[in-house]
Design a protein around this motif. Structure first.
Motif, short mmCIF file in Angstrom:
data_model
loop_
_atom_site.label_atom_id
_atom_site.label_comp_id
_atom_site.label_asym_id
_atom_site.label_seq_id
_atom_site.Cartn_x
_atom_site.Cartn_y
_atom_site.Cartn_z
N THR A 469 59.96 23.85 -3.42
CA THR A 469 58.88 23.43 -4.31
C THR A 469 57.82 22.73 -3.49
OG1 THR A 469 60.43 23.12 -6.15
CG2 THR A 469 58.28 22.05 -6.34
N LEU A 471 54.35 20.46 -3.60
CA LEU A 471 53.64 19.54 -4.48
C LEU A 471 52.41 18.99 -3.77
CD1 LEU A 471 56.79 17.49 -5.55
CD2 LEU A 471 55.64 19.19 -6.96
N VAL A 478 50.72 17.23 1.21
CA VAL A 478 51.60 18.13 0.48
C VAL A 478 53.05 17.80 0.80
CG1 VAL A 478 52.35 20.53 0.25
CG2 VAL A 478 49.91 20.00 0.34
N GLU A 479 53.85 17.74 -0.22
CA GLU A 479 55.29 17.56 -0.06
C GLU A 479 55.98 18.86 -0.43
OE1 GLU A 479 58.88 14.56 -1.44
OE2 GLU A 479 57.21 14.94 -2.81
N ARG A 519 66.13 16.17 -6.84
CA ARG A 519 64.89 16.84 -6.47
C ARG A 519 65.12 18.30 -6.11
NH1 ARG A 519 60.58 14.11 -3.21
NH2 ARG A 519 59.43 15.23 -4.82
N ALA A 542 56.45 29.03 -1.09
CA ALA A 542 55.91 27.98 -1.95
C ALA A 542 54.50 27.60 -1.52
CB ALA A 542 56.83 26.76 -1.90
N LEU A 546 51.16 27.86 -3.67
CA LEU A 546 50.32 26.68 -3.86
C LEU A 546 48.85 27.02 -3.57
CD1 LEU A 546 50.49 23.65 -4.59
CD2 LEU A 546 50.53 23.16 -2.14
N GLU A 594 48.26 16.77 -10.66
CA GLU A 594 49.32 17.40 -9.87
C GLU A 594 49.15 18.91 -9.81
OE1 GLU A 594 53.53 18.27 -11.28
OE2 GLU A 594 53.89 16.47 -10.06
N ARG A 596 51.54 22.16 -8.44
CA ARG A 596 52.92 22.45 -8.04
C ARG A 596 53.13 23.95 -7.96
NH1 ARG A 596 58.37 20.35 -9.45
NH2 ARG A 596 57.32 18.41 -9.99
N GLU A 598 56.53 26.76 -7.01
CA GLU A 598 57.93 26.95 -6.66
C GLU A 598 58.15 28.38 -6.19
OE1 GLU A 598 60.38 25.87 -9.94
OE2 GLU A 598 59.65 23.81 -10.04
#
Length: 761
Positions: A469, A471, A478-479, A519, A542, A546, A594, A596, A598
């Motif tokens: 995922t 984020l 970005v995570e 998570r 991902a 994004l 946000e 996101r 996936e």
């Protein structure tokens, strides 16, 4: 091709500063005032529990509670895979029968670890001994059963069709032999440990020393009959695993501690000692391969078969399944027209076996490589030339083997020729010939030069794939949350540049998160050399998604069609085609809320990629003492596209070190009564830096078509390719003395005795 952004391992600084977060030293508010658990373990390999007296233990100072197996309200561990014998389940703690030395019988919970350990020693167990089963053939015969209710000791059995007799009859030469793959101990630097705490919300947080925290979450919930989502499993820093901390993702002790923490309504910690780890942490290898190879005098290999008998230990775990890797790489890198395989796994009164580093692939490689050496000797040809004559040609990929595996890509000839050239194989052979002609090796004090060569392949990755995922955070960074849980592999260092390249960011602006099942509730973990190709490809996917989501948002902000929005990767900004002056950065997009994305990456059909490599080993064997000195160890590995060369070389070095240990030193041993003889590092020989040579590592690059990064696994390649090369080298040194075969490990005593027998013959 390599990705940019490598400036040292991102994971290293806290470890080098002593700031690692290993469970046993974990200091978090949730574990304040935690009690400590110590397990009472069986001192018998096979026995009825006539009685277990915990009276004194319960009365001891500082003891909170003592629980026996029947008191723990939980389901037993089923065999790891549906293909295994479902009657061979494992209780969380022994209830009426113990089946290996080290099996938990009771758990003592006390205010301090010292109090728990002291009280555990007060538990009195009255055993009624039963006949133990150690020998694999005796287990297969089934006269003594490890699990009486099952009616058999067979945990898993499979076989391919037998080869017609005319195939073997048509060979000029056939060679048959047994090859034992000794039981090894993983011995990670950190033994198992864990902690559990139940919160006021009715949820359990379990800290597990695991390669698969998502697996641990599932197991604890399932075996304790909890609703999905009740357990949060966290794996902080893990001090090595090598497969012993994979499997289900946790051990029965973790489930018992979670149960006790709920029963007592307080957090509980537990940790193994090194001796406990030797007894109760899963072992590896432990099999016998009955090998047959046939071919013609011109060097062509025609037929090959292996009948593998695997030791599962007392309960079926992932070690039971490792014979199935023969189906993947049983015929190695060779174009063999006819082959058949069979695998049988049986239980014994020993520590259960796990998918230890390589998980059946080193065994498969050692068997086929030893067979090629024996075949070459039988027809009087050089083993390197026999290998070169039988390699699968580079233009035959994807290649389907005679046992049904499909190799995705490879160029075995280039790898083997490179290894031979870099090691000066011809020069070593010339030196060996000159020394033997001069009588070197015939006198005390002489050393025997041996040269070994190997070329191997191994399946990596595959299966159900991985999820990630991505984020976009408020500050424009970005995570990416991944389900592969590292324990030294360097996922953060590897994945961040992969993501950053797609987003047009610096790698420092990408955070890789893992190890928390809240998570990443689904993840296969870090096992089987799968992380870069599955976890890395999931992170890559991902990031791509994004970008697509960012184009949608940028289109709305720029009042344009999403199809007209492009990402300028050099600047990390999105703009309408042809108008770069008006653009939006990631921080601009983050200001809108946000974002996101996936992605679940699974290679088509769940296929695994096949890494490969070649190795040359040169050894000097002291004829008077049997001591082996590694003179050279050179490997050429191909893991497709290398994302981070420094990390890849580190993985190879670790694998080579394990190969040295497996070939020359290491073995977990039991006596005839199933009593363990190796119960710690004082008894178990592992090589130190002093015993290791300078590793010479090189690579070729043959991308895999099965994932967008073109990568293959590399975590186990050194172990797979170097173990048979070292084995070959030592036996090559001994061959003038009539020593045709010795099983691993090739200890000085074993070699010395073989030379003495040869001299006396």
């Amino acid at each position: 091709m390599t990705t940019s952004g490598f400036d040292g391992r991102r994971e290293d600084e806290p470890l080098l500063r002593g700031c690692g977060t290993y469970i046993d030293g974990l200091d978090v508010p949730e574990l304040a005032g935690a009690a400590h658990a110590a397990f009472v373990r069986s001192a018998e390999a096979h026995a009825r529990l006539a009685s277990v007296d915990v009276t004194e233990a319960r009365a001891a100072d500082g003891v909170v509670a003592v629980y026996l197996g029947p008191e723990v309200d939980g389901w037993p561990f089923p065999p790891r895979l549906p293909s295994m014998n479902r009657d061979l389940w494992r209780p969380l703690m022994a209830a009426d029968t113990v089946r290996f030395v080290g099996e938990p019988i009771a758990v003592v919970v006390a205010e301090t670890r010292a109090a728990a350990v002291d009280a555990a020693e007060l538990v009195v167990v009255d055993y009624e001994p039963l006949p133990p089963v150690v020998d694999l053939d005796a287990s297969l015969a089934g006269e003594t059963l490890v699990h009486e209710h099952a009616g058999t000791n067979v945990a898993l059995a499979w076989e391919l069709a037998e080869l017609p007799s005319e195939v073997w009859d048509g060979c000029d030469v056939t060679v048959e032999f047994d090859l034992w793959h000794p039981r090894l101990g993983p011995h990670p630097i950190e033994p198992l440990s864990g902690a559990s705490r139940w919160g006021p919300d009715g949820r359990c947080t379990a800290w597990v020393c695991s390669q698969r925290p998502a697996g641990a979450k599932h197991v604890i919930e399932t075996l304790l009959g909890l609703e999905h989502g009740t357990v949060r499993a966290i794996s902080p820093d893990v001090g090595g695993g090598f497969g012993a901390k994979g499997g289900w993702g946790c051990y029965p002790e973790d489930v018992v501690v979670a149960w006790a923490a709920r029963r007592l309504d307080r957090p509980i910690r537990w940790a193994q000692t090194r001796s406990e780890a030797s007894l109760a942490m899963g072992h590896g290898r432990a099999s016998r391969h009955r090998v047959r190879i046939g071919g013609n005098l011109d060097g062509t290999i025609v037929a090959y078969s292996v009948d593998a008998l695997q030791d599962s230990g007392a309960f079926p775990a992932m070690g039971t399944n490792v014979t199935t890797n023969l189906r993947n790489s049983g015929t190695g890198v060779y174009d063999i027209a006819h082959a058949t395989l069979r695998g049988t796994s049986v239980v014994t009164n020993t520590t259960p076996t796990v998918a230890f580093r390589g998980a059946g692939r080193p065994e498969a490689a050692c068997s086929i490589e030893r067979a090629v050496d024996r075949f070459a000797a039988a027809i009087g040809r050089d083993p390197l030339q026999v290998r070169l004559a039988n390699l699968v040609p580079a233009d035959r990929f994807p290649y389907r083997t005679a046992v049904g595996a499909t190799y995705d890509s490879g160029n075995y000839t280039d790898a083997l020729l490179m290894a031979a050239e870099l090691a000066d194989y011809d020069g070593l052979r010339a030196e060996q010939t000159a020394r033997r002609s001069a009588g070197v090796g015939d006198s005390d004090g002489d050393t025997l030069l041996g040269i070994g060569v190997s070329c191997t392949t191994e399946v990596t990755g595959g299966g159900e794939g991985e999820r990630a995922t991505a984020l976009l955070l408020e500050d424009g960074t970005v995570e990416v949350v991944v389900g592969t849980s590292p324990h030294g592999q360097g996922h953060e260092t590897t994945f961040a540049p992969v993501v950053a390249t797609q987003l047009g960011l610096d790698a420092a602006q990408v955070v890789i998160s893992h190890d928390d099942s809240d998570r990443s509730p689904v993840g296969g973990g870090t096992i089987g050399s799968r992380s870069a190709q599955l976890g890395g490809s999931a992170a890559h996917g991902a990031a791509v998604k994004l970008v697509a989501a960012a184009r949608e948002r940028a289109a709305a902000l720029l009042e344009a069609d999403p199809g007209d929005i492009v990402l300028d990767a050099d600047r990390g900004r999105l703009h309408v085609i042809g108008t770069p002056a008006r653009s939006l950065g990631w921080s601009d997009l983050a200001a809108e809320g946000e974002l996101r994305a996936e992605h679940h990456f699974r290679p088509e059909g769940g296929a695994g990629s096949f890494s490969f490599g070649a190795c040359v080993a040169a050894v000097e064997v002291d004829a008077a003492t049997g001591e082996v000195a590694l003179r050279r160890l050179l490997s050429v590995d191909d893991a497709g596209v290398i994302l981070q060369p420094v990390l890849a070389h580190g993985q190879v070095h670790g694998g080579l070190a394990l190969a040295v240990g497996a070939a020359l030193y290491e073995q977990m041993r039991y006596d005839d009564h199933a009593n363990p003889i190796t119960v710690g590092l004082a008894d178990y020989a592992m090589p130190s830096a002093a015993e290791l040579p300078f590793f010479e590592t090189h690579e070729t690059v043959t991308p895999s078509p099965l994932n967008p990064l073109g990568v293959k696994g590399i975590g186990e390649s050194g172990t797979v390719v170097a173990t048979p090369a070292i084995h070959s080298a030592v036996l090559d040194a001994l061959s003038p003395h009539g020593v045709e075969h010795l099983d691993l490990p090739l200890t000085p005593e074993k070699i010395w005795r073989a030379l003495q027998r040869s001299a006396a013959a």
